[in-house]
Design a protein around this motif. Structure first.
Motif, mmCIF file in Angstrom:
data_model
loop_
_atom_site.group_PDB
_atom_site.id
_atom_site.type_symbol
_atom_site.label_atom_id
_atom_site.label_comp_id
_atom_site.label_asym_id
_atom_site.label_seq_id
_atom_site.Cartn_x
_atom_site.Cartn_y
_atom_site.Cartn_z
ATOM 1 N N TYR A 195 0.811 -1.226 0.000
ATOM 2 C CA TYR A 195 0.000 0.000 0.000
ATOM 3 C C TYR A 195 0.843 1.275 0.000
ATOM 4 N N LEU A 196 2.012 1.222 0.591
ATOM 5 C CA LEU A 196 2.837 2.423 0.739
ATOM 6 C C LEU A 196 3.794 2.637 -0.431
ATOM 7 N N LEU A 263 -3.299 9.090 6.757
ATOM 8 C CA LEU A 263 -3.237 9.291 5.313
ATOM 9 C C LEU A 263 -3.897 8.126 4.580
ATOM 10 N N PHE A 265 -3.262 6.196 1.972
ATOM 11 C CA PHE A 265 -2.488 5.375 1.024
ATOM 12 C C PHE A 265 -3.324 4.182 0.568
ATOM 13 N N ASN A 272 -0.931 7.864 -4.837
ATOM 14 C CA ASN A 272 -0.217 7.812 -3.550
ATOM 15 C C ASN A 272 0.774 8.959 -3.392
ATOM 16 N N TYR A 275 0.023 11.723 -0.913
ATOM 17 C CA TYR A 275 0.251 11.424 0.510
ATOM 18 C C TYR A 275 1.742 11.474 0.842
ATOM 19 N N TYR A 289 -1.591 5.000 8.249
ATOM 20 C CA TYR A 289 -2.416 4.716 7.066
ATOM 21 C C TYR A 289 -3.460 3.666 7.434
ATOM 22 N N TYR A 290 -4.486 3.485 6.590
ATOM 23 C CA TYR A 290 -5.618 2.643 7.019
ATOM 24 C C TYR A 290 -6.287 1.826 5.927
ATOM 25 N N SER A 304 -11.574 5.836 8.555
ATOM 26 C CA SER A 304 -10.454 6.561 9.187
ATOM 27 C C SER A 304 -10.948 7.489 10.297
ATOM 28 N N ILE A 323 3.285 4.166 9.856
ATOM 29 C CA ILE A 323 4.210 4.263 8.723
ATOM 30 C C ILE A 323 5.626 4.503 9.248
ATOM 31 N N ASN A 338 -7.492 12.764 2.910
ATOM 32 C CA ASN A 338 -7.992 11.727 2.007
ATOM 33 C C ASN A 338 -8.343 12.310 0.640
#
Length: 353
Positions: A195-196, A263, A265, A272, A275, A289-290, A304, A323, A338
């Protein structure tokens, strides 16, 4: 505008968010490109005859709103405001399928009537026999933020003291097929998702419903203060940091005053980057992140907001959301940032109550 309070928070999501110890029982999802919400036993809340006629988003919202009102100790809210990106797409698909299958003849109106976006707010009001202000916002990924902003205005203008605010979106088979075809959803060959640091486009698609009672006064059940909201349809990549800095300045804060930043992500390489830019503004904050827990969808920011409420109330930051390694002893201010595919950017500032 003066501060309002989030006095309850309820969520149905990919996680088991209706049970206790939510922050300790979070499980990330990276190996599937479409993830479904964990649904409760609807028979405990809705008469069986009604369940058959309700789409998934209406059922999820009915239960989530029930929990939110119960936690806040309120039987009748002064307003019901719901944000949704896709509305009751299940019934929309059924109606359109009927149109095609029946060659536009002999159509039953039920699916059409129930396919409108404001069905959710209407059904919640019918269940409560609530005749107060009832409104639905359909603004893609900013739908919840517009709903919260409206609730804040209603309370500040003296029109309401307690407002039920919700966000909800469901998945439907045909829409998911179309999202796969236009590469909105990640290809199976690109799984599992980082995701990151993803280098591929597309997201993991989720669903869910989040409901909150926003009130004029602090109560025993209060989670957080809702300080301020900023929404912008378009923000260029080189404007992201100014967008955030200007919002903080409006609220007489600096980046150092923000204890945690949540954030969105999503694993989509193209979007991305917004972010990543935002992270540079906050060298001393806990960066979280979520969407590896909820999936991406139009009103994912409801998840979130729900998580931020629990972090502020319990003063705990789940390791699974972190993160960086920055962890504050106490969390006072949380900023939520977001957007969806680079459009409809929103900032929400929450403060410990």
């Amino acid at each position: 505008m003066s501060t309002v309070y989030i006095n309850s928070a309820s969520c149905i999501s990919v996680q088991d968010t209706l049970n206790e110890n939510i922050l300790q029982n979070l499980t990330p999802e990276s190996s599937s490109n479409i993830i479904k919400a964990i649904e409760p036993n609807y028979k405990e809340f809705i008469p069986p005859a009604m369940i058959r006629r309700m789409s998934k988003t209406v059922k999820m919202s009915s239960v989530a709103s029930h929990y939110a009102l119960k936690e806040a100790g309120i039987e009748q809210p002064d307003a019901i405001i719901v944000g949704t990106g896709m509305g009751c797409s299940q019934d929309s698909e059924k109606f359109l399928k009927n149109v095609i299958d029946n060659h536009e003849e002999f159509l039953t109106p039920t699916f059409f009537i129930q396919s409108t976006h404001n069905t959710v707010a209407g059904q919640v009001a019918l269940g409560l026999q609530c005749h107060a202000y009832n409104f639905t916002y359909v603004n893609t990924s900013s739908s919840l933020e517009f709903s919260l902003l409206d609730a804040q205005l209603q309370i500040n203008d003296g029109e309401a003291e307690n407002v039920l605010v919700g966000s909800t979106d469901e998945q439907t088979n045909r829409t998911m097929e179309l999202y796969c075809l236009n590469n909105t959803i990640k290809k199976e060959t690109d799984l599992p998702v980082d995701y990151l640091k993803s280098t591929t486009n597309g997201v993991v698609w989720g669903e869910g419903a989040s409901f909150f009672v926003v009130g004029k006064n602090k109560t025993e059940s209060t989670y957080a203060k809702l300080k301020n909201i900023s929404i912008s349809n378009k923000v260029e990549l080189n404007e992201v940091q100014d967008f955030i800095q200007n919002f903080l300045t409006q609220n007489n804060l600096s980046a150092h005053d923000i204890d945690a930043v949540i954030l969105g992500f999503s694993g989509d390489a193209d979007s991305n980057v917004y972010y990543t830019k935002a992270m540079d503004v906050f060298p001393d904050s806990s960066l979280l992140y979520y969407k590896h827990l909820s999936g991406e969808f139009n009103t994912a920011s409801g998840f979130s907001t729900f998580m931020a409420c629990h972090i502020l109330k319990e003063q705990q930051i789940p390791e699974i959301m972190m993160i960086n390694s920055e962890k504050k002893e106490s969390v006072k201010n949380i900023l939520l940032y977001n957007h969806l595919a680079g459009n409809d950017h929103s900032l929400v500032l929450l403060e410990k109550a």
